[in-house]
Write an enzyme that holds these catalytic residues in place. Structure first.
Site, PDB file in Angstrom:
ATOM      1  N   GLY A 155       0.850  -1.186   0.000  1.00 17.89           N
ATOM      2  CA  GLY A 155       0.000   0.000   0.000  1.00 17.89           C
ATOM      3  C   GLY A 155       0.881   1.229   0.000  1.00 17.89           C
ATOM      4  O   GLY A 155       2.033   1.181  -0.465  1.00 17.89           O
ATOM      5  N   ALA A 158       3.487   0.589   3.284  1.00 13.23           N
ATOM      6  CA  ALA A 158       4.228  -0.640   3.570  1.00 13.23           C
ATOM      7  C   ALA A 158       4.124  -1.629   2.424  1.00 13.23           C
ATOM      8  O   ALA A 158       3.236  -1.533   1.589  1.00 13.23           O
ATOM      9  CB  ALA A 158       3.641  -1.282   4.833  1.00 13.23           C
ATOM     10  N   ASP A 330      -9.813   3.238   9.295  1.00 13.37           N
ATOM     11  CA  ASP A 330      -9.533   3.016   7.870  1.00 13.37           C
ATOM     12  C   ASP A 330     -10.201   1.720   7.410  1.00 13.37           C
ATOM     13  O   ASP A 330      -9.564   0.841   6.831  1.00 13.37           O
ATOM     14  CB  ASP A 330      -8.012   2.953   7.664  1.00 13.37           C
ATOM     15  CG  ASP A 330      -7.636   3.134   6.195  1.00 13.37           C
ATOM     16  OD1 ASP A 330      -8.513   3.499   5.393  1.00 13.37           O
ATOM     17  OD2 ASP A 330      -6.451   2.906   5.860  1.00 13.37           O
TER      18      ASP A 330
HETATM   19  N1  LIG Z   1      -1.236 -10.495   7.417  1.00 13.28           N
HETATM   20  C1  LIG Z   1      -1.413 -10.442   6.090  1.00 13.28           C
HETATM   21  N2  LIG Z   1      -1.601 -11.574   5.387  1.00 13.28           N
HETATM   22  C2  LIG Z   1      -1.775 -11.539   4.050  1.00 13.28           C
HETATM   23  N3  LIG Z   1      -1.787 -10.408   3.322  1.00 13.28           N
HETATM   24  C3  LIG Z   1      -1.617  -9.240   3.962  1.00 13.28           C
HETATM   25  C4  LIG Z   1      -1.422  -9.193   5.373  1.00 13.28           C
HETATM   26  N4  LIG Z   1      -1.297  -7.893   5.741  1.00 13.28           N
HETATM   27  C5  LIG Z   1      -1.414  -7.172   4.610  1.00 13.28           C
HETATM   28  N5  LIG Z   1      -1.601  -7.973   3.554  1.00 13.28           N
HETATM   29  C6  LIG Z   1      -1.749  -7.540   2.121  1.00 13.28           C
HETATM   30  O1  LIG Z   1      -0.929  -6.416   1.919  1.00 13.28           O
HETATM   31  C7  LIG Z   1      -1.719  -5.299   1.490  1.00 13.28           C
HETATM   32  C8  LIG Z   1      -1.134  -4.027   2.070  1.00 13.28           C
HETATM   33  O2  LIG Z   1      -1.156  -4.097   3.477  1.00 13.28           O
HETATM   34  P1  LIG Z   1      -1.618  -2.845   4.328  1.00 13.28           P
HETATM   35  O3  LIG Z   1      -2.998  -2.440   3.928  1.00 13.28           O
HETATM   36  O4  LIG Z   1      -1.451  -3.197   5.764  1.00 13.28           O
HETATM   37  O5  LIG Z   1      -0.551  -1.781   3.836  1.00 13.28           O
HETATM   38  P2  LIG Z   1      -0.626  -0.211   3.909  1.00 13.28           P
HETATM   39  O6  LIG Z   1       0.522   0.340   3.154  1.00 13.28           O
HETATM   40  O7  LIG Z   1      -0.767   0.201   5.322  1.00 13.28           O
HETATM   41  O8  LIG Z   1      -1.964   0.056   3.108  1.00 13.28           O
HETATM   42  P3  LIG Z   1      -2.718   1.451   2.913  1.00 13.28           P
HETATM   43  O9  LIG Z   1      -2.208   2.042   1.658  1.00 13.28           O
HETATM   44  O10 LIG Z   1      -4.149   0.999   2.808  1.00 13.28           O
HETATM   45  O11 LIG Z   1      -2.459   2.260   4.135  1.00 13.28           O
HETATM   46  C9  LIG Z   1      -3.124  -5.624   1.973  1.00 13.28           C
HETATM   47  O12 LIG Z   1      -4.118  -4.982   1.222  1.00 13.28           O
HETATM   48  C10 LIG Z   1      -3.158  -7.120   1.801  1.00 13.28           C
HETATM   49  O13 LIG Z   1      -3.384  -7.427   0.441  1.00 13.28           O
END
Ligand SMILES: Nc1ncnc2c1ncn2[C@@H]1O[C@H](COP(=O)(O)OP(=O)(O)OP(=O)(O)O)[C@@H](O)[C@H]1O
Length: 573
Positions: A155, A158, A330
Site C-alpha cells: 500500500g 508498507a 480506515d
Molecule cells: N497479514 C497479512 N496476510 C496476508 N496479506 C496481507 C497481510 N497484511 C497485509 N496484507 C496484504 O498487503 C496489502 C497491504 O497491506 P496494508 O494495507 O497493511 O498496507 P498499507 O501500506 O498500510 O496500506 P494502505 O495504503 O491501505 O495504508 C493488503 O491490502 C493485503 O493485500
C-alpha cells in the site's frame, strides 16, 4: 410415535439441532418432554424420530442431570441429553466412559456463583480449545531469523511479504512455493521509511511515527517504551483482529521487487543527501491470511449464509475495538483479511492495517488544522467527514458506521460510499435496498448502524448480537420463542417482571453452548471453523442487557423509518 406427532415448535427445534449436530455414529439423542407425559426420542440425521424408553437405570444416571438445555415451545420442552456420545454409548450399552466426560463444564463448580450466561461466558472466553487465537508463542525480534518469500501486497505505507522462520525452511525437502500458505504461514509488513537521511535517534523516530500500526499487539506498549506517551494497544488478541506476532526495527533489505514497487522508500533514492550508514525500518510480523475481503468478493462465489457470517465477524471485531476504545479509522475492504482452507468454506475474518488507528484510551480528538482524521475520505463516518477544525471530533462510532458500509459491500458487492454516495451528504433512504433473503432483524441492524446521527446509531454490541443470533440454529425461531415480545412494547420494567424472558435467554445460551461443545467432536463440515469461533466469540462477551435489547430486533415490527427523504419530499410539496 413418530416425530410428526410432536408439536411443530418442538419438532422444528429438534430438527434444527439434529440436522446440524450429530455424533460420530450419526445419532443425536434428545429428550422431548410433552407438558403432560414425557417421551424419549432418538433423532437420526434427516430428523427421523423413534421413541424409545430410556432404561430406568440410565435415567438415574447423573449424566442426565446435565440436562440443562431447554428450549420452550408452546407445548414441549426439548432437551439435548448431556454429552451426546456418552448418552449414545449408555443408550446402546457401551461400557467405556469417554475421557472428556470428566471435563464437562457443567460438572465443574462454577468459577463465580452466577447464572448460566455468566458461566458460559467464562467458559468460552478463557479456553484455548474454543479460541485458537489465545495460543501463545514467541517469535524472534530480528530479521535474520526469518526467510522472506514473495510480495503479497503493498500500500502507501508498507509492503507485505510471505514469511517463515528460518528453522521452518531447512527441512531438506524441495523448496516450497512462497504462494503456499502452509510453507510461508507468516506475513512481514515492511514499513516504508521515507526518511533515511542521517539523523539522531532513528529508532525512536521509527517507533514513534509508525507505532500506531501496533495497536493490535498487546505487548506493543512494552516495545514502544513510552515513545508514544499515551499509546494504549488492545489488551489481548481477538479472533477478528489481525494477529500480530511481534515488531522490531532492523536493517532495511533491498528485496528483488523493491526498486519496481516502492523506489521512493528505498535508502538509495536520490533525494537523500547523506544516507544513514545502516538504513533501518520497522517490521511487523503477522499471521498470514489468504486474501483481502475485496479480492474475495471479486473472485469467489459465496452463499448468503457465508456473507452473513462475514458481517457478524466484522461486527465482533468492531465490538472489541469499541470496548477497548480503539478506533481503526480506515475500514475498507482491502484492510479486511480472510483466511480459509478450501473453496466454499466460510472464511475467518480479521480487521487489519492499524496505521491510522487512534489508540490512546479516548475516542475524542481535539481536531486542529492539518491533523489526519484517518484513512480513506470515502469511508469516514458522516460526523468525521463533516468535521471542520478547530473542533472536537468523537470517533466512538466511526468504525461501526464504516463496518455498516462494508456490510453493504459484503451483501451487494458494492460499497455505496466508494462511488455513488458521499458519507457527508447521503440521506438514509438513499442507501441500497438489501435482499429480501436477508433476515429482517439483520436488515434493521444494518439500518441502525448506518444512522447519520451517531447519537441515534446502533451500538456495535447490539448489532453484533443481532447478526450472530440470526445465524444460530434457533435464529429463525426467535420470534416464536419470545411471544411476550410480540405485542408489548419493550419497557425496562417489563424485564423486572419477566423472569420468563430471562429463562429464554438462559435456555437459548445453554443450547448454543451445548451445540458448540458437541460440534467439536462432529465432522468439520457440519459447522465451519469460522462459525464455531464466531459462537465462542459471541458467548465470551455475553451481556444480559445487550441480549435483551438485541432480542427486540426479532419482534415483528414495522421497518425503522429512515430520516431524510420524507421530510425533504414534504418540504418540496
Ligand atoms: N497479514 C497479512 N496476510 C496476508 N496479506 C496481507 C497481510 N497484511 C497485509 N496484507 C496484504 O498487503 C496489502 C497491504 O497491506 P496494508 O494495507 O497493511 O498496507 P498499507 O501500506 O498500510 O496500506 P494502505 O495504503 O491501505 O495504508 C493488503 O491490502 C493485503 O493485500
Amino acid at each position: 410415535m413418530s416425530l410428526n406427532r410432536i408439536g411443530t415448535g418442538a419438532m422444528r427445534i429438534a430438527q434444527q439441532v439434529a440436522s446440524r449436530v450429530v455424533n460420530h455414529n450419526g445419532t443425536w439423542l434428545l429428550k422431548i418432554v410433552p407438558r403432560i407425559r414425557p417421551a424419549h426420542v432418538l433423532l437420526t440425521p434427516g430428523a427421523q424420530a423413534v421413541v424409545r424408553a430410556i432404561p430406568r437405570q440410565l435415567s438415574r444416571n447423573p449424566l442426565l442431570r446435565m440436562v440443562q438445555m431447554t428450549i420452550r415451545s408452546s407445548r414441549y420442552i426439548v432437551r439435548p441429553l448431556s454429552n451426546i456420545a456418552m448418552n449414545h454409548r449408555a443408550f446402546f450399552g457401551g461400557q467405556d466412559r469417554p475421557r472428556y466426560a470428566r471435563r464437562q463444564f457443567l460438572f465443574k463448580p462454577p468459577r463465580h456463583n452466577q447464572g448460566i450466561v455468566e458461566r458460559v461466558k467464562d467458559l468460552f472466553g478463557t479456553k484455548e480449545r474454543y479460541n485458537e487465537h489465545l495460543k501463545k508463542g514467541t517469535l524472534p525480534d530480528r530479521l535474520s531469523a526469518y526467510e522472506i518469500g514473495g510480495n503479497i501486497g503493498y500500500g502507501c505505507n508498507a509492503a507485505v511479504y510471505a514469511l517463515r522462520l528460518q528453522s521452518d525452511g531447512v527441512d531438506g525437502s524441495a523448496p516450497a512455493s512462497d504462494k503456499d500458505l502452509k510453507a510461508y504461514p507468516l506475513a512481514l509488513k515492511l514499513m516504508f521509511n521515507y526518511e533515511h537521511d542521517r539523523r539522531s535517534n532513528v529508532e525512536d523516530g521509527l517507533w514513534r511515527e509508525m507505532g500506531a500500526e501496533l495497536a493490535p499487539l498487546p505487548r506493543a506498549a512494552k516495545l514502544l517504551k513510552g515513545r508514544i506517551g499515551d499509546f494504549r494497544p488492545l489488551p489481548s488478541t481477538h479472533p477478528n483482529i489481525v494477529h500480530m506476532g511481534t515488531a522490531f526495527v532492523d536493517s532495511m533489505p533491498i528485496l528483488p521487487d523493491a526498486r519496481l514497487r516502492y523506489p521512493e522508500a528505498l535508502p538509495t533514492s536520490v533525494m537523500y543527501e547523506a544516507i544513514e550508514p545502516d538504513p533501518k525500518t520497522l517490521f511487523v510480523v503477522m499471521r498470514r491470511y489468504r486474501m483481502t475481503l475485496q479480492a474475495y468478493l471479486r473472485e469467489q462465489k459465496s452463499s448468503l449464509w457465508a456473507r452473513r457470517a462475514l458481517v457478524a465477524q466484522l461486527m465482533e471485531g468492531v465490538v472489541f475495538l469499541y470496548n477497548h476504545k480503539v478506533a481503526q479509522r480506515d475500514m475498507k475492504s482491502d484492510n479486511i483479511l480472510l483466511s480459509y482452507d478450501t473453496d466454499g468454506e466460510i472464511p475467518q475474518l480479521v480487521i487489519s492495517d492499524f496505521g491510522c488507528a487512534l489508540a490512546n484510551g479516548s475516542f475524542v480528538v481535539d481536531y486542529k488544522d492539518g491533523m489526519c482524521l484517518g484513512g480513506n475520505l470515502r469511508t469516514r463516518a458522516p460526523e468525521i467527514a463533516l468535521a471542520r477544525a478547530p473542533s472536537v471530533v468523537d470517533f466512538s462510532l466511526a468504525d461501526t458506521w464504516a463496518a455498516g458500509a462494508l456490510s453493504y459491500e459484503i451483501f451487494t458487492k458494492l460499497n455505496p460510499f466508494y462511488s455513488v454516495l458521499s458519507s457527508a451528504t447521503y440521506k438514509e433512504c438513499e442507501l441500497p435496498v438489501l435482499s429480501d433473503r436477508l433476515p429482517e432483524p439483520s436488515k434493521r441492524a444494518v439500518e441502525g448502524i448506518m444512522r447519520r446521527d451517531p447519537k441515534e446509531r446502533l451500538l456495535p454490541g447490539i448489532a453484533a448480537n443481532v447478526f450472530s443470533l440470526s445465524l444460530f440454529r434457533f435464529g429463525a425461531d426467535l420470534q416464536d420463542l419470545i411471544p411476550a415480545f410480540a405485542s408489548e412494547p419493550l419497557a425496562k420494567e417489563m424485564r423486572k417482571v419477566s423472569s420468563r424472558i430471562e429463562r429464554i435467554i438462559d435456555d437459548m445460551i445453554s443450547l448454543l453452548a451445548a451445540e458448540t461443545i458437541s460440534a467439536r467432536i462432529t465432522p468439520r463440515d457440519l459447522i465451519s471453523r469460522a462459525e464455531l469461533q464466531l459462537r465462542a466469540t459471541f458467548m465470551s462477551r455475553l451481556n444480559r442487557d445487550e441480549l435483551w435489547e438485541s432480542l427486540a430486533f426479532f419482534r415483528e415490527s414495522p421497518p425503522v423509518s429512515s430520516s431524510g427523504c420524507e421530510s425533504d419530499n414534504e418540504s418540496a410539496v
